[in-house]
Design a protein around this motif. Structure first.
Motif, PDB file in Angstrom:
ATOM      1  N   SER A 105      33.165  16.775  -0.796  1.00 32.15           N
ATOM      2  CA  SER A 105      33.794  15.449  -0.814  1.00 32.15           C
ATOM      3  C   SER A 105      34.336  15.039   0.547  1.00 32.15           C
ATOM      4  N   TYR A 106      34.709  15.996   1.380  1.00 29.07           N
ATOM      5  CA  TYR A 106      35.303  15.677   2.680  1.00 29.07           C
ATOM      6  C   TYR A 106      34.265  15.321   3.737  1.00 29.07           C
ATOM      7  N   ALA A 107      32.992  15.685   3.510  1.00 34.78           N
ATOM      8  CA  ALA A 107      31.974  15.602   4.564  1.00 34.78           C
ATOM      9  C   ALA A 107      31.593  14.165   4.885  1.00 34.78           C
ATOM     10  N   ARG A 108      31.405  13.898   6.153  1.00 34.23           N
ATOM     11  CA  ARG A 108      30.880  12.608   6.584  1.00 34.23           C
ATOM     12  C   ARG A 108      29.366  12.602   6.542  1.00 34.23           C
ATOM     13  N   GLY A 109      28.785  13.787   6.457  1.00 38.10           N
ATOM     14  CA  GLY A 109      27.330  13.898   6.418  1.00 38.10           C
ATOM     15  C   GLY A 109      26.772  14.183   7.797  1.00 38.10           C
ATOM     16  N   GLY A 110      25.691  14.948   7.829  1.00 38.96           N
ATOM     17  CA  GLY A 110      25.020  15.216   9.085  1.00 38.96           C
ATOM     18  C   GLY A 110      25.281  16.608   9.621  1.00 38.96           C
ATOM     19  N   VAL A 111      24.398  17.005  10.523  1.00 44.07           N
ATOM     20  CA  VAL A 111      24.423  18.367  11.053  1.00 44.07           C
ATOM     21  C   VAL A 111      25.660  18.617  11.908  1.00 44.07           C
ATOM     22  N   MET A 112      26.051  17.646  12.714  1.00 46.18           N
ATOM     23  CA  MET A 112      27.226  17.845  13.570  1.00 46.18           C
ATOM     24  C   MET A 112      28.484  18.099  12.755  1.00 46.18           C
ATOM     25  N   ASP A 113      28.592  17.426  11.628  1.00 45.53           N
ATOM     26  CA  ASP A 113      29.741  17.635  10.754  1.00 45.53           C
ATOM     27  C   ASP A 113      29.757  19.071  10.226  1.00 45.53           C
ATOM     28  N   ILE A 114      28.588  19.610   9.909  1.00 48.39           N
ATOM     29  CA  ILE A 114      28.487  20.989   9.439  1.00 48.39           C
ATOM     30  C   ILE A 114      28.914  21.958  10.535  1.00 48.39           C
ATOM     31  N   TYR A 115      28.472  21.695  11.756  1.00 44.69           N
ATOM     32  CA  TYR A 115      28.846  22.576  12.871  1.00 44.69           C
ATOM     33  C   TYR A 115      30.357  22.599  13.070  1.00 44.69           C
ATOM     34  N   ASP A 116      31.020  21.480  12.822  1.00 39.19           N
ATOM     35  CA  ASP A 116      32.482  21.435  12.958  1.00 39.19           C
ATOM     36  C   ASP A 116      33.175  22.146  11.805  1.00 39.19           C
ATOM     37  N   ALA A 117      32.601  22.037  10.613  1.00 40.04           N
ATOM     38  CA  ALA A 117      33.266  22.567   9.422  1.00 40.04           C
ATOM     39  C   ALA A 117      33.050  24.061   9.220  1.00 40.04           C
ATOM     40  N   ALA A 118      31.885  24.565   9.599  1.00 41.27           N
ATOM     41  CA  ALA A 118      31.551  25.967   9.311  1.00 41.27           C
ATOM     42  C   ALA A 118      32.580  26.954   9.854  1.00 41.27           C
ATOM     43  N   PRO A 119      33.044  26.853  11.106  1.00 43.61           N
ATOM     44  CA  PRO A 119      34.033  27.823  11.594  1.00 43.61           C
ATOM     45  C   PRO A 119      35.337  27.801  10.797  1.00 43.61           C
ATOM     46  N   VAL A 120      35.710  26.622  10.282  1.00 40.49           N
ATOM     47  CA  VAL A 120      36.940  26.522   9.487  1.00 40.49           C
ATOM     48  C   VAL A 120      36.781  27.279   8.180  1.00 40.49           C
ATOM     49  N   ASP A 175       0.826  -1.213   0.000  1.00 41.32           N
ATOM     50  CA  ASP A 175       0.000   0.000   0.000  1.00 41.32           C
ATOM     51  C   ASP A 175       0.857   1.258   0.000  1.00 41.32           C
ATOM     52  N   VAL A 176       1.958   1.222   0.749  1.00 41.06           N
ATOM     53  CA  VAL A 176       2.839   2.394   0.865  1.00 41.06           C
ATOM     54  C   VAL A 176       4.288   1.945   0.717  1.00 41.06           C
ATOM     55  N   TYR A 177       5.022   2.646  -0.137  1.00 44.87           N
ATOM     56  CA  TYR A 177       6.455   2.414  -0.296  1.00 44.87           C
ATOM     57  C   TYR A 177       7.189   3.712   0.004  1.00 44.87           C
ATOM     58  N   ILE A 178       8.218   3.644   0.853  1.00 45.24           N
ATOM     59  CA  ILE A 178       9.022   4.817   1.207  1.00 45.24           C
ATOM     60  C   ILE A 178      10.483   4.491   0.938  1.00 45.24           C
ATOM     61  N   ALA A 179      11.106   5.286   0.081  1.00 41.14           N
ATOM     62  CA  ALA A 179      12.524   5.093  -0.234  1.00 41.14           C
ATOM     63  C   ALA A 179      13.375   5.955   0.695  1.00 41.14           C
ATOM     64  N   ALA A 180      14.195   5.315   1.502  1.00 35.77           N
ATOM     65  CA  ALA A 180      15.105   6.027   2.408  1.00 35.77           C
ATOM     66  C   ALA A 180      16.488   5.411   2.262  1.00 35.77           C
ATOM     67  N   THR A 181      16.941   5.311   1.018  1.00 39.34           N
ATOM     68  CA  THR A 181      18.115   4.499   0.698  1.00 39.34           C
ATOM     69  C   THR A 181      19.406   5.280   0.559  1.00 39.34           C
ATOM     70  N   GLY A 182      19.426   6.521   0.891  1.00 39.85           N
ATOM     71  CA  GLY A 182      20.664   7.284   0.761  1.00 39.85           C
ATOM     72  C   GLY A 182      20.411   8.629   0.126  1.00 39.85           C
ATOM     73  N   VAL A 183      21.479   9.312  -0.241  1.00 42.65           N
ATOM     74  CA  VAL A 183      21.364  10.670  -0.761  1.00 42.65           C
ATOM     75  C   VAL A 183      22.232  10.838  -2.001  1.00 42.65           C
ATOM     76  N   LYS A 184      21.913  11.883  -2.774  1.00 36.01           N
ATOM     77  CA  LYS A 184      22.724  12.287  -3.911  1.00 36.01           C
ATOM     78  C   LYS A 184      23.050  13.771  -3.768  1.00 36.01           C
ATOM     79  N   PRO A 185      24.262  14.173  -4.134  1.00 35.70           N
ATOM     80  CA  PRO A 185      24.638  15.578  -3.980  1.00 35.70           C
ATOM     81  C   PRO A 185      23.910  16.466  -4.988  1.00 35.70           C
ATOM     82  N   ASN A 186      23.578  17.674  -4.560  1.00 34.74           N
ATOM     83  CA  ASN A 186      22.950  18.665  -5.434  1.00 34.74           C
ATOM     84  C   ASN A 186      24.044  19.444  -6.164  1.00 34.74           C
ATOM     85  N   THR A 187      24.578  18.834  -7.228  1.00 33.14           N
ATOM     86  CA  THR A 187      25.710  19.431  -7.933  1.00 33.14           C
ATOM     87  C   THR A 187      25.498  19.454  -9.445  1.00 33.14           C
TER      88      THR A 187
END
Length: 416
Positions: A309-324, A259-271
């Protein structure tokens, strides 16, 4: 002093783009001797910021997670800044010319605009297969898909969720509790199983980033709300059927109509807009893993967040990278002069180091969860307290409004 207007363009207005824009306006420009000559442009295909962290719960119930808890207008958060130094453009990036140092936009008004840049921050992120879990263009598409999914789940008797990562597990937990209920704190399964819910994962366990014991615990919690897990199998195809159902073919040859199918199989970069020579073999923007500059694109270009390319993904990774990225942006802008446009700053750059310690919080339904922070396993109750109660929606206002970055991240060259 030059009167030339120098544009700092930020592409993308999710976590990384908002971090870049607010930090530039709050902390980078005030340090520059010619700060009045700069103008910051923030580009987004959507007028709203989507708190995608809460997507799994928003997908199942508007009562548990209404739209106004996951969608936040972007423009009001930037009203605090001088309009002479900031512009928010709703539009889609169509192309990027590194030679001309410009990006071409299709704006929401139907116009095409070529926007030159003095500095560029690419923070366009990634997209999931479904707009339930990330924006696909404007927020209206995600709102419509959330509404459609909630209606479909109301009468669903069979549900298949593809993907055994955090998004798949969290969505399965929410769907399971919605349709099958909770057995209580100490029950091992639903009192009445009203729907057949299945998660399929190509991995040998759920949650590949977490240790096997936590993955097994997550599977146990899913079982409590009537969710079955199929491991070492992937979805080869999913096609809509005439009756509104979906026919799913698995890699083991099995065919299911649900009845319902949900794809949560990963991500693709917006490039899609980026020159191919700047992308790696997976389509991510190739960036210097220490300075976060995109060296192949010329001076003063940076990649921030999941698109890089360096990102591990996720919000915490962004918080670490933004100040740099922001420190190196300020250094590069300070080093610039019209007679030496490619000048590099003196002294060491601020450098990024990925946090490789086991860190992930995964709610499973409305009362359970598994996770670890910096290698330390957290009890289920703690995962619920931190994330599972409301998927941390109380943090969204500080992201959009900029108070998250009210205090600058301190750094001295000797810290590198």
């Amino acid at each position: 002093m030059s009167t030339e207007t120098k544009n700092i363009v930020v592409l993308g207005a999710s976590f990384a783009g908002l971090a870049a824009a607010h930090n530039t306006l709050k902390h980078v420009l005030p340090k520059l001797a010619d700060k009045e000559s700069y103008h910051v442009y923030l580009i987004s295909s959507s007028p709203d910021f989507y708190w995608r962290v809460a997507g799994p719960r928003a997908a199942v119930s508007a009562q548990l997670m209404p739209d106004d808890k996951v969608m936040y207008p972007i423009a009001p958060g930037f009203a605090q800044y001088d309009s002479k130094q900031f512009t928010f453009i709703i539009g889609t990036v169509k192309s990027w010319d590194t030679g001309a140092r410009s990006v071409t936009l299709d704006t929401a008004g139907g116009q095409q605009q070529v926007l030159p840049y003095h500095a560029l921050v690419v923070a366009t992120g990634t997209r999931t297969p479904t707009p339930l879990l990330s924006l696909h263009g404007t927020s209206e598409e995600t709102k419509a898909e959330l509404s459609r999914m909630r209606t479909a789940l109301n009468s669903a008797q069979t549900v298949l969720i593809a993907g055994g990562g955090p998004a798949g597990v969290e969505t399965a937990g929410e769907v399971g509790e919605l349709l099958n209920g909770s057995p209580g704190w100490f029950g091992s399964g639903p009192k009445t199983k009203k729907a057949t819910i299945t998660v399929v994962t190509a991995d040998s366990k759920l949650l590949p980033a977490l240790r096997p014991a936590l993955a097994a615990k997550a599977e146990t919690f899913l079982s409590r709300v009537g969710v079955d897990v199929k491991k070492n199998v992937r979805v080869d195809s999913a096609a809509p059927a005439a009756d509104g159902k979906t026919t799913v073919t698995l890699s083991n040859g099995e065919t299911l109509t649900v009845d319902v199918y949900i794809a949560a199989t990963g991500v693709k970069p917006n490039t899609s807009f980026a020159p191919s020579h700047l992308l790696n073999d997976r389509g991510y923007l190739t960036a210097n893993g220490q300075t976060l500059r995109v060296d192949g694109a010329g001076p003063r270009v940076y990649a921030l967040g999941d698109v890089a390319s360096y990102a591990r993904g996720g919000v915490m990774d962004i918080y670490d990278a933004a100040p740099v990225a922001m420190t190196n942006l300020e250094r590069d802008l300070s080093a610039y002069s019209p007679d030496k446009p490619d000048a590099t700053p003196a002294g060491p750059d601020r450098t990024y180091t990925a946090n490789l310690k086991e860190t992930q919080l995964v709610p499973v339904g409305q009362s359970k969860g598994v996770g670890a922070v910096f290698g330390w396993k957290l009890p289920s109750l703690m995962v619920w307290l931190i994330k599972g109660r409301d998927y941390m929606v109380s943090n969204a206002d500080s992201i959009v409004g900029g108070s998250k970055w009210a205090k600058e991240s301190s750094w001295k060259p000797t810290d590198s």
